[in-house]
Design a protein around this motif. Structure first.
Motif, PDB file in Angstrom:
ATOM      1  N   ASP A 181     -13.805   4.034   9.773  1.00 17.27           N
ATOM      2  CA  ASP A 181     -12.627   3.266  10.047  1.00 17.27           C
ATOM      3  C   ASP A 181     -12.759   2.121  10.689  1.00 17.27           C
ATOM      4  O   ASP A 181     -13.315   2.155  11.884  1.00 17.27           O
ATOM      5  CB  ASP A 181     -11.433   3.997  10.628  1.00 17.27           C
ATOM      6  CG  ASP A 181     -11.300   5.561   9.690  1.00 17.27           C
ATOM      7  OD1 ASP A 181     -11.924   5.648   8.576  1.00 17.27           O
ATOM      8  OD2 ASP A 181     -10.677   6.378  10.247  1.00 17.27           O
ATOM      9  N   GLU A 194      -4.994   0.632   9.169  1.00 21.82           N
ATOM     10  CA  GLU A 194      -4.583  -0.091   7.943  1.00 21.82           C
ATOM     11  C   GLU A 194      -3.885  -1.321   8.315  1.00 21.82           C
ATOM     12  O   GLU A 194      -3.682  -2.125   7.226  1.00 21.82           O
ATOM     13  CB  GLU A 194      -3.985   0.924   7.047  1.00 21.82           C
ATOM     14  CG  GLU A 194      -2.757   1.520   7.044  1.00 21.82           C
ATOM     15  CD  GLU A 194      -2.688   2.485   7.683  1.00 21.82           C
ATOM     16  OE1 GLU A 194      -1.807   3.660   7.494  1.00 21.82           O
ATOM     17  OE2 GLU A 194      -3.705   3.165   8.604  1.00 21.82           O
ATOM     18  N   ASN A 235       0.095   2.928  10.495  1.00 15.14           N
ATOM     19  CA  ASN A 235      -1.085   2.382  10.937  1.00 15.14           C
ATOM     20  C   ASN A 235      -1.939   3.297  11.199  1.00 15.14           C
ATOM     21  O   ASN A 235      -2.762   3.341  12.333  1.00 15.14           O
ATOM     22  CB  ASN A 235      -0.787   1.397  11.980  1.00 15.14           C
ATOM     23  CG  ASN A 235      -2.035   0.517  12.170  1.00 15.14           C
ATOM     24  OD1 ASN A 235      -2.807   0.247  11.260  1.00 15.14           O
ATOM     25  ND2 ASN A 235      -1.809  -0.420  13.364  1.00 15.14           N
ATOM     26  N   GLY A 255       1.099  -1.239   0.100  1.00 17.80           N
ATOM     27  CA  GLY A 255      -0.119  -0.314  -0.051  1.00 17.80           C
ATOM     28  C   GLY A 255       0.985   1.173  -0.174  1.00 17.80           C
ATOM     29  O   GLY A 255       2.194   1.044  -0.073  1.00 17.80           O
ATOM     30  N   LYS A 271      -4.863   4.627  10.203  1.00 17.37           N
ATOM     31  CA  LYS A 271      -6.043   4.702  10.147  1.00 17.37           C
ATOM     32  C   LYS A 271      -6.649   3.086  10.574  1.00 17.37           C
ATOM     33  O   LYS A 271      -7.616   2.875  10.237  1.00 17.37           O
ATOM     34  CB  LYS A 271      -6.601   5.018   8.663  1.00 17.37           C
ATOM     35  CG  LYS A 271      -6.310   6.499   8.519  1.00 17.37           C
ATOM     36  CD  LYS A 271      -7.482   7.283   9.071  1.00 17.37           C
ATOM     37  CE  LYS A 271      -7.246   8.715   8.806  1.00 17.37           C
ATOM     38  NZ  LYS A 271      -8.291   9.364   9.159  1.00 17.37           N
ATOM     39  N   THR A 304      -5.017   3.859   2.597  1.00 20.33           N
ATOM     40  CA  THR A 304      -4.615   3.360   4.062  1.00 20.33           C
ATOM     41  C   THR A 304      -5.753   2.453   4.267  1.00 20.33           C
ATOM     42  O   THR A 304      -6.395   2.634   5.490  1.00 20.33           O
ATOM     43  CB  THR A 304      -4.870   4.697   4.881  1.00 20.33           C
ATOM     44  OG1 THR A 304      -6.163   5.369   4.424  1.00 20.33           O
ATOM     45  CG2 THR A 304      -3.608   5.860   4.921  1.00 20.33           C
ATOM     46  N   PHE A 305      -5.933   1.469   3.348  1.00 16.73           N
ATOM     47  CA  PHE A 305      -6.858   0.415   4.008  1.00 16.73           C
ATOM     48  C   PHE A 305      -6.517  -0.723   3.023  1.00 16.73           C
ATOM     49  O   PHE A 305      -5.464  -0.759   2.054  1.00 16.73           O
ATOM     50  CB  PHE A 305      -8.186   0.771   3.470  1.00 16.73           C
ATOM     51  CG  PHE A 305      -8.878   0.646   2.064  1.00 16.73           C
ATOM     52  CD1 PHE A 305      -9.247  -0.268   1.378  1.00 16.73           C
ATOM     53  CD2 PHE A 305      -8.226   1.571   0.996  1.00 16.73           C
ATOM     54  CE1 PHE A 305      -9.644  -0.429   0.204  1.00 16.73           C
ATOM     55  CE2 PHE A 305      -8.661   1.577  -0.282  1.00 16.73           C
ATOM     56  CZ  PHE A 305      -9.231   0.546  -0.654  1.00 16.73           C
ATOM     57  N   SER A 306      -6.888  -1.937   3.270  1.00 13.70           N
ATOM     58  CA  SER A 306      -6.701  -3.022   2.206  1.00 13.70           C
ATOM     59  C   SER A 306      -7.893  -4.039   2.464  1.00 13.70           C
ATOM     60  O   SER A 306      -8.766  -3.931   3.200  1.00 13.70           O
ATOM     61  CB  SER A 306      -5.360  -3.711   2.780  1.00 13.70           C
ATOM     62  OG  SER A 306      -5.145  -4.795   1.865  1.00 13.70           O
ATOM     63  N   TRP A 320     -10.154  -3.463   5.923  1.00 18.95           N
ATOM     64  CA  TRP A 320     -10.063  -2.913   7.340  1.00 18.95           C
ATOM     65  C   TRP A 320      -9.257  -1.735   6.653  1.00 18.95           C
ATOM     66  O   TRP A 320      -8.575  -1.382   5.765  1.00 18.95           O
ATOM     67  CB  TRP A 320      -9.200  -3.674   8.164  1.00 18.95           C
ATOM     68  CG  TRP A 320      -7.844  -4.275   7.510  1.00 18.95           C
ATOM     69  CD1 TRP A 320      -6.714  -3.637   7.596  1.00 18.95           C
ATOM     70  CD2 TRP A 320      -7.545  -5.456   6.784  1.00 18.95           C
ATOM     71  NE1 TRP A 320      -5.601  -4.415   6.895  1.00 18.95           N
ATOM     72  CE2 TRP A 320      -6.441  -5.538   6.191  1.00 18.95           C
ATOM     73  CE3 TRP A 320      -8.451  -6.223   6.263  1.00 18.95           C
ATOM     74  CZ2 TRP A 320      -5.733  -6.426   5.282  1.00 18.95           C
ATOM     75  CZ3 TRP A 320      -8.031  -7.218   5.260  1.00 18.95           C
ATOM     76  CH2 TRP A 320      -6.833  -7.314   5.108  1.00 18.95           C
ATOM     77  N   GLY A 321      -9.229  -0.761   7.828  1.00 18.57           N
ATOM     78  CA  GLY A 321      -8.450   0.601   7.716  1.00 18.57           C
ATOM     79  C   GLY A 321      -9.492   1.736   7.463  1.00 18.57           C
ATOM     80  O   GLY A 321     -10.473   1.585   8.200  1.00 18.57           O
ATOM     81  N   GLU A 322      -8.939   2.716   6.752  1.00 21.32           N
ATOM     82  CA  GLU A 322      -9.710   3.835   6.578  1.00 21.32           C
ATOM     83  C   GLU A 322     -10.898   3.669   5.707  1.00 21.32           C
ATOM     84  O   GLU A 322     -10.766   3.280   4.527  1.00 21.32           O
ATOM     85  CB  GLU A 322      -8.895   5.003   5.810  1.00 21.32           C
ATOM     86  CG  GLU A 322      -9.715   6.401   5.569  1.00 21.32           C
ATOM     87  CD  GLU A 322      -8.910   7.322   4.871  1.00 21.32           C
ATOM     88  OE1 GLU A 322      -9.340   8.502   5.153  1.00 21.32           O
ATOM     89  OE2 GLU A 322      -7.810   7.124   4.579  1.00 21.32           O
ATOM     90  N   SER A 352     -10.077  -1.010  12.496  1.00 16.79           N
ATOM     91  CA  SER A 352      -8.698  -1.385  12.632  1.00 16.79           C
ATOM     92  C   SER A 352      -8.633  -2.894  12.902  1.00 16.79           C
ATOM     93  O   SER A 352      -7.559  -3.447  13.097  1.00 16.79           O
ATOM     94  CB  SER A 352      -8.191  -0.645  14.074  1.00 16.79           C
ATOM     95  OG  SER A 352      -8.833  -1.168  15.105  1.00 16.79           O
TER      96      SER A 352
END
Length: 176
Positions: free
Chosen positions: A105, A45, A41, A22, A43, A76-78, A90-92, A107
């Motif tokens: 968001d 992510e 991390n 990312g 957010k 900022t996510f995956s 997860w993430g933003e 975590s």
């Protein structure tokens, strides 16, 4: 946090199976089906139920059923797919890119919808596309330039099917 200009092994493990990168975080699935992440991390992510930056790989939960990652994680996510065909994110979530019907968001991984037929997933900076095993294509997240194929520029916080075609295929490199 040392920058490297030559290849450097990540940790001492030699059992990495799949990886995703990312903006400032990385992800990997090991041959035993566990998923790992490291990097920024802010957010959530990394998916480790925190917002603590990690300099080395940390396991995401205790599951051993992760099977697919996008080649490139979102900004900022995956997302990842488990062996049971469920899709997780997860993430933003500010643009709805986590597919939860909101802009929250998270975590740690949360399931995207109820389908158990996800075959592959790809992510953009704040959007996702995924193909099901029956050849349908879905998108969600930011749509400011029409990138979700809905003939509009409305953001979608839950998966929406792109057209009516059922012959979308994952490419030979496993990407949506």
């Amino acid at each position: 946090t040392t920058q490297r200009n030559v290849f450097t092994q990540v940790g001492g493990l030699t059992t990495w199976l799949k990886t995703a990168c990312g903006y400032s975080a990385s992800y990997a699935i090991k041959t035993d089906g566990t998923m790992w992440s490291w990097g920024a991390n802010t957010k959530g992510e990394l998916g480790d139920n925190s917002t603590t930056n990690r300099n080395s790989p940390v396991q995401i939960g205790a599951l051993t059923t992760w099977s697919e990652l996008p080649r490139h994680a979102g900004f900022t996510f995956s997302c990842a797919i488990k062996t049971d065909g469920t899709l997780w994110a997860w993430g933003e979530g500010g643009a709805g890119q986590l597919g939860q019907g909101n802009t929250t968001d998270y975590s740690s991984p949360v399931q995207v919808g109820a389908l158990t037929t996800w075959a592959s997933v790809s992510t953009g900076s704040a959007m996702s596309l995924a193909i099901t095993t029956d050849g349908k294509l879905y998108g969600w997240g930011t749509n400011s330039d029409g990138q979700l194929g809905q003939n509009n520029t409305t953001n979608y916080s839950s998966p929406v099917q792109v057209g009516t075609s059922t012959n979308w295929k994952t490419s030979t490199n496993g990407q949506t």
